[in-house]
Design a protein around this motif. Sequence first.
Motif, mmCIF file in Angstrom:
data_model
loop_
_atom_site.group_PDB
_atom_site.id
_atom_site.type_symbol
_atom_site.label_atom_id
_atom_site.label_comp_id
_atom_site.label_asym_id
_atom_site.label_seq_id
_atom_site.Cartn_x
_atom_site.Cartn_y
_atom_site.Cartn_z
ATOM 1 N N ASP A 16 23.227 -16.567 9.554
ATOM 2 C CA ASP A 16 22.075 -16.988 8.749
ATOM 3 C C ASP A 16 21.187 -15.804 8.380
ATOM 4 O OD1 ASP A 16 22.881 -19.642 8.772
ATOM 5 O OD2 ASP A 16 21.649 -20.163 10.502
ATOM 6 N N ALA A 17 20.963 -14.890 9.327
ATOM 7 C CA ALA A 17 20.115 -13.728 9.040
ATOM 8 C C ALA A 17 20.773 -12.827 8.001
ATOM 9 C CB ALA A 17 19.841 -12.949 10.322
ATOM 10 N N LEU A 18 22.080 -12.609 8.128
ATOM 11 C CA LEU A 18 22.770 -11.773 7.146
ATOM 12 C C LEU A 18 22.834 -12.447 5.785
ATOM 13 C CD1 LEU A 18 25.617 -10.211 9.261
ATOM 14 C CD2 LEU A 18 23.696 -9.040 8.192
ATOM 15 N N THR A 19 23.006 -13.760 5.767
ATOM 16 C CA THR A 19 23.012 -14.491 4.497
ATOM 17 C C THR A 19 21.693 -14.291 3.773
ATOM 18 O OG1 THR A 19 24.563 -16.157 5.318
ATOM 19 C CG2 THR A 19 23.198 -16.772 3.436
ATOM 20 N N SER A 20 20.589 -14.469 4.482
ATOM 21 C CA SER A 20 19.261 -14.296 3.869
ATOM 22 C C SER A 20 19.064 -12.880 3.351
ATOM 23 C CB SER A 20 18.162 -14.628 4.882
ATOM 24 O OG SER A 20 18.227 -15.976 5.247
ATOM 25 N N ALA A 21 19.496 -11.901 4.127
ATOM 26 C CA ALA A 21 19.332 -10.504 3.726
ATOM 27 C C ALA A 21 20.163 -10.183 2.490
ATOM 28 C CB ALA A 21 19.716 -9.583 4.875
ATOM 29 N N ASP A 24 23.745 -21.006 0.068
ATOM 30 C CA ASP A 24 24.926 -21.706 0.578
ATOM 31 C C ASP A 24 26.207 -21.029 0.117
ATOM 32 O OD1 ASP A 24 23.305 -23.552 1.855
ATOM 33 O OD2 ASP A 24 23.552 -25.080 0.295
ATOM 34 N N ARG A 25 26.260 -20.621 -1.139
ATOM 35 C CA ARG A 25 27.459 -19.960 -1.668
ATOM 36 C C ARG A 25 27.694 -18.619 -0.974
ATOM 37 N NH1 ARG A 25 25.212 -21.656 -6.596
ATOM 38 N NH2 ARG A 25 24.665 -19.503 -7.086
ATOM 39 N N VAL A 26 26.637 -17.863 -0.752
ATOM 40 C CA VAL A 26 26.757 -16.565 -0.067
ATOM 41 C C VAL A 26 27.245 -16.792 1.358
ATOM 42 C CG1 VAL A 26 25.465 -14.600 0.861
ATOM 43 C CG2 VAL A 26 25.072 -15.361 -1.488
ATOM 44 N N ARG A 27 26.648 -17.750 2.048
ATOM 45 C CA ARG A 27 27.023 -18.036 3.439
ATOM 46 C C ARG A 27 28.502 -18.417 3.526
ATOM 47 N NH1 ARG A 27 27.133 -21.462 7.853
ATOM 48 N NH2 ARG A 27 25.698 -20.912 9.504
#
Length: 85
Positions: free
Chosen positions: A24-29, A44-47
């Motif tokens: 989740d932290a890497l997705t946000s970054a 969601d797509r990035v995650r």
Amino acid sequence: MLADKRRRVLLAELEEHTDPVSLDALTSAIVARERDDGGQSRSDRVRISLHHVHFPLLDELGIVDYDHENNVIEPQRAAIDGLTD
């Protein structure tokens, strides 16, 4: 491996981490670094792409250890430093 833009962004983000980091932290970054206005659906797509495409490949290559059950990524410093130098 470095031809993919998202993996280059991901490696740049992982350079800043020495300890395990959550998906989740890497997705946000990464969403913030890619600067897209897609909101939640973009996140969601990035995650999903990180979980199913990028982290399995990077784990296989020894660049990260990816615990897919707990969604925790541990950067392998020597491998990352060798790619980004």
